[in-house]
Design a protein around this motif. Structure first.
Motif, short mmCIF file in Angstrom:
data_model
loop_
_atom_site.label_atom_id
_atom_site.label_comp_id
_atom_site.label_asym_id
_atom_site.label_seq_id
_atom_site.Cartn_x
_atom_site.Cartn_y
_atom_site.Cartn_z
N SER A 1 16.10 -46.53 111.86
CA SER A 1 17.06 -45.38 111.06
C SER A 1 17.69 -46.34 109.82
O SER A 1 18.32 -47.47 110.13
N ASP B 1 9.49 -49.49 113.36
CA ASP B 1 9.34 -48.84 114.78
C ASP B 1 9.07 -49.79 115.70
O ASP B 1 7.87 -50.22 115.77
N ALA B 2 9.70 -49.68 116.82
CA ALA B 2 9.62 -50.67 117.81
C ALA B 2 8.32 -50.13 118.91
O ALA B 2 7.67 -50.95 119.43
N LEU C 1 26.35 -54.59 115.56
CA LEU C 1 27.34 -54.91 116.51
C LEU C 1 27.45 -56.38 116.99
O LEU C 1 28.33 -57.05 117.24
N TYR D 1 29.66 -44.08 114.98
CA TYR D 1 29.00 -44.77 115.87
C TYR D 1 29.73 -45.85 116.64
O TYR D 1 29.94 -46.07 117.65
N VAL E 1 16.63 -44.24 123.80
CA VAL E 1 16.47 -43.62 122.52
C VAL E 1 15.18 -43.68 121.87
O VAL E 1 14.77 -42.55 121.12
N VAL E 2 14.12 -44.54 122.12
CA VAL E 2 13.06 -44.56 121.48
C VAL E 2 12.37 -43.50 121.88
O VAL E 2 12.39 -43.10 123.24
N PRO E 3 11.40 -42.77 121.26
CA PRO E 3 10.60 -41.69 121.75
C PRO E 3 9.74 -42.02 122.83
O PRO E 3 9.59 -41.37 123.77
N MET F 1 19.34 -53.27 123.43
CA MET F 1 20.54 -52.90 123.95
C MET F 1 20.84 -51.64 123.58
O MET F 1 21.01 -51.23 122.48
N TYR F 2 20.97 -50.82 124.49
CA TYR F 2 20.97 -49.22 124.47
C TYR F 2 20.06 -48.67 123.79
O TYR F 2 20.24 -47.69 122.78
N VAL F 3 18.86 -48.91 124.01
CA VAL F 3 17.80 -48.38 122.95
C VAL F 3 16.76 -47.61 123.92
O VAL F 3 15.95 -46.82 123.37
N HIS G 1 10.48 -39.08 116.47
CA HIS G 1 11.24 -40.18 115.55
C HIS G 1 12.06 -39.65 114.64
O HIS G 1 13.22 -40.14 114.22
N GLU H 1 15.82 -58.62 118.18
CA GLU H 1 16.56 -57.59 118.86
C GLU H 1 16.10 -56.56 118.00
O GLU H 1 15.86 -56.19 116.99
N GLY I 1 16.22 -52.35 117.75
CA GLY I 1 17.09 -51.01 117.78
C GLY I 1 18.34 -51.88 117.47
O GLY I 1 19.61 -51.59 118.40
N VAL I 2 18.71 -52.58 116.30
CA VAL I 2 19.99 -53.32 116.36
C VAL I 2 21.09 -52.52 115.88
O VAL I 2 22.33 -52.90 115.99
N GLY I 3 20.76 -51.11 115.57
CA GLY I 3 21.82 -50.30 115.23
C GLY I 3 22.75 -50.62 114.00
O GLY I 3 22.22 -51.21 112.96
C1 LIG Z 1 22.36 -46.39 120.76
S1 LIG Z 1 21.65 -47.31 119.46
C2 LIG Z 1 21.91 -48.89 120.04
C3 LIG Z 1 22.30 -49.66 118.67
C4 LIG Z 1 22.68 -51.21 119.13
N1 LIG Z 1 21.72 -51.87 119.84
C5 LIG Z 1 24.14 -51.29 119.88
O1 LIG Z 1 24.09 -52.12 120.68
O2 LIG Z 1 25.06 -50.53 119.51
C6 LIG Z 1 20.03 -47.19 119.48
C7 LIG Z 1 19.35 -47.58 118.07
O3 LIG Z 1 17.98 -47.50 118.45
C8 LIG Z 1 17.29 -47.25 117.37
N2 LIG Z 1 16.09 -46.59 117.49
C9 LIG Z 1 15.38 -45.64 118.23
N3 LIG Z 1 14.15 -45.34 118.17
C10 LIG Z 1 13.78 -46.69 117.60
C11 LIG Z 1 12.40 -47.07 117.32
N4 LIG Z 1 11.30 -46.39 117.73
N5 LIG Z 1 12.14 -48.36 116.69
C12 LIG Z 1 13.25 -48.74 116.16
N6 LIG Z 1 14.41 -48.42 116.47
C13 LIG Z 1 14.73 -47.43 117.11
C14 LIG Z 1 18.14 -46.22 116.48
O4 LIG Z 1 17.90 -45.88 115.35
C15 LIG Z 1 19.59 -46.71 117.25
O5 LIG Z 1 20.04 -47.46 116.06
#
Ligand SMILES: C[S@@+](CC[C@H](N)C(=O)[O-])C[C@H]1O[C@@H](n2cnc3c(N)ncnc32)[C@H](O)[C@@H]1O
Length: 230
Positions: free
Chosen positions: A88, A113-114, A71, A35, A135-137, A130-132, A21, A64, A66-68
């Motif tokens: 984040s 935390d997802a 966008l 980003y 990235v999630v552990p 989307m694109y997550v 994390h 949604e 991991g909304v980042g």
């Molecule tokens: C590559 S970005 C994608 C953002 C957005 N979905 C997009 O389309 O641009 C990945 C996002 O996942 C989030 N993320 C990673 N691990 C997560 C977790 N365990 N719980 C929630 N969000 C997480 C990151 O903080 C980051 O904002």
């Protein structure tokens, strides 16, 4: 909704370069404003495709994950309610600006935390990730939570890059693995394993970007049928 205590736990490692994390939070703090420059327009075709495929209906509850930087948020119809989470605080701060700029009254942003969501069971009609997933552990834990918080038969849309079947590209992906923590994503991510771990039914796979390196998976929140459903 459950209590907000102890939301962030350390993951079950998948390989020795797996993200934790803190790595995610640090990597996305580092990306900052860059980003949107790097992943904004370049990844937009996928976001558009996912939102079209979602075909949101009036009053649906959408999650949604991991909304980042938010966008995709302005592209949802106003007649749905969107709950958007991210780990984040830096990314959420930028998403909040999007919500304010576009006066989106149907969006609820939450730091969460997802892998351990605080929502009740059977809360959502549809979900977008989307694109997550890389990235999630622990993607398996995230999908297990999605199975719980989404309604039975809910549609789940996952956009991501997946490990290539091409031997040269697979080698490059493996070479990038030691950089996972710095980049904030896992460069080598197996689709079949992800789908199997999700415990959901796979309805379709649509190539979206990079000659199909990035794909959209349409999953349904029910156990996979014996015959599969690709
Ligand atoms: C590559 S970005 C994608 C953002 C957005 N979905 C997009 O389309 O641009 C990945 C996002 O996942 C989030 N993320 C990673 N691990 C997560 C977790 N365990 N719980 C929630 N969000 C997480 C990151 O903080 C980051 O904002």
């Amino acid at each position: 909704m459950k209590s907000l205590e102890n939301t962030v736990e350390q993951p079950v490692s998948v390989h020795k370069y797996s993200l934790k994390h803190d790595d995610v939070v640090t990597a996305y703090r580092r990306y900052g404003r860059l980003y949107n420059l790097i992943f904004g327009a370049s990844m937009e075709p996928g976001r558009k495709k996912a939102l079209n495929a979602m075909n949101c209906q009036p009053n649906e509850s959408i999650l949604e994950v991991g909304v980042g930087t938010g966008l995709a948020l302005p592209n949802y119809p106003q007649h749905v309610h969107i709950t958007a989470i991210d780990l984040s605080p830096d990314m959420l701060r930028m998403a909040k600006k999007v919500v304010e700029k576009h006066e989106l009254r149907n969006v609820d942003l939450q730091q969460m935390d997802a892998q351990k969501m605080l929502f009740d069971d059977n809360s959502y009609d549809k979900a977008a990730i989307m694109y997550v997933a890389t990235v999630v552990p622990d993607a398996k834990a995230m999908m297990s939570e999605l199975r719980r918080v989404c309604k039975p038969d809910a549609d789940i849309y996952v956009l991501n890059h997946f490990a290539s079947r091409n031997a040269v590209i697979r080698t490059c992906e493996k070479l990038l693995l030691p950089l996972s923590k710095w980049l904030g994503f896992d460069a080598h991510f197996d689709m079949d394993r992800f789908v199997a771990d999700s415990g959901m039914e796979l309805l379709s796979i649509t190539p979206v970007i990079g000659f199909g390196y990035w794909k959209m998976l349409h999953l349904r929140n029910r156990p996979p049928s014996q015959s599969g459903g690709k």
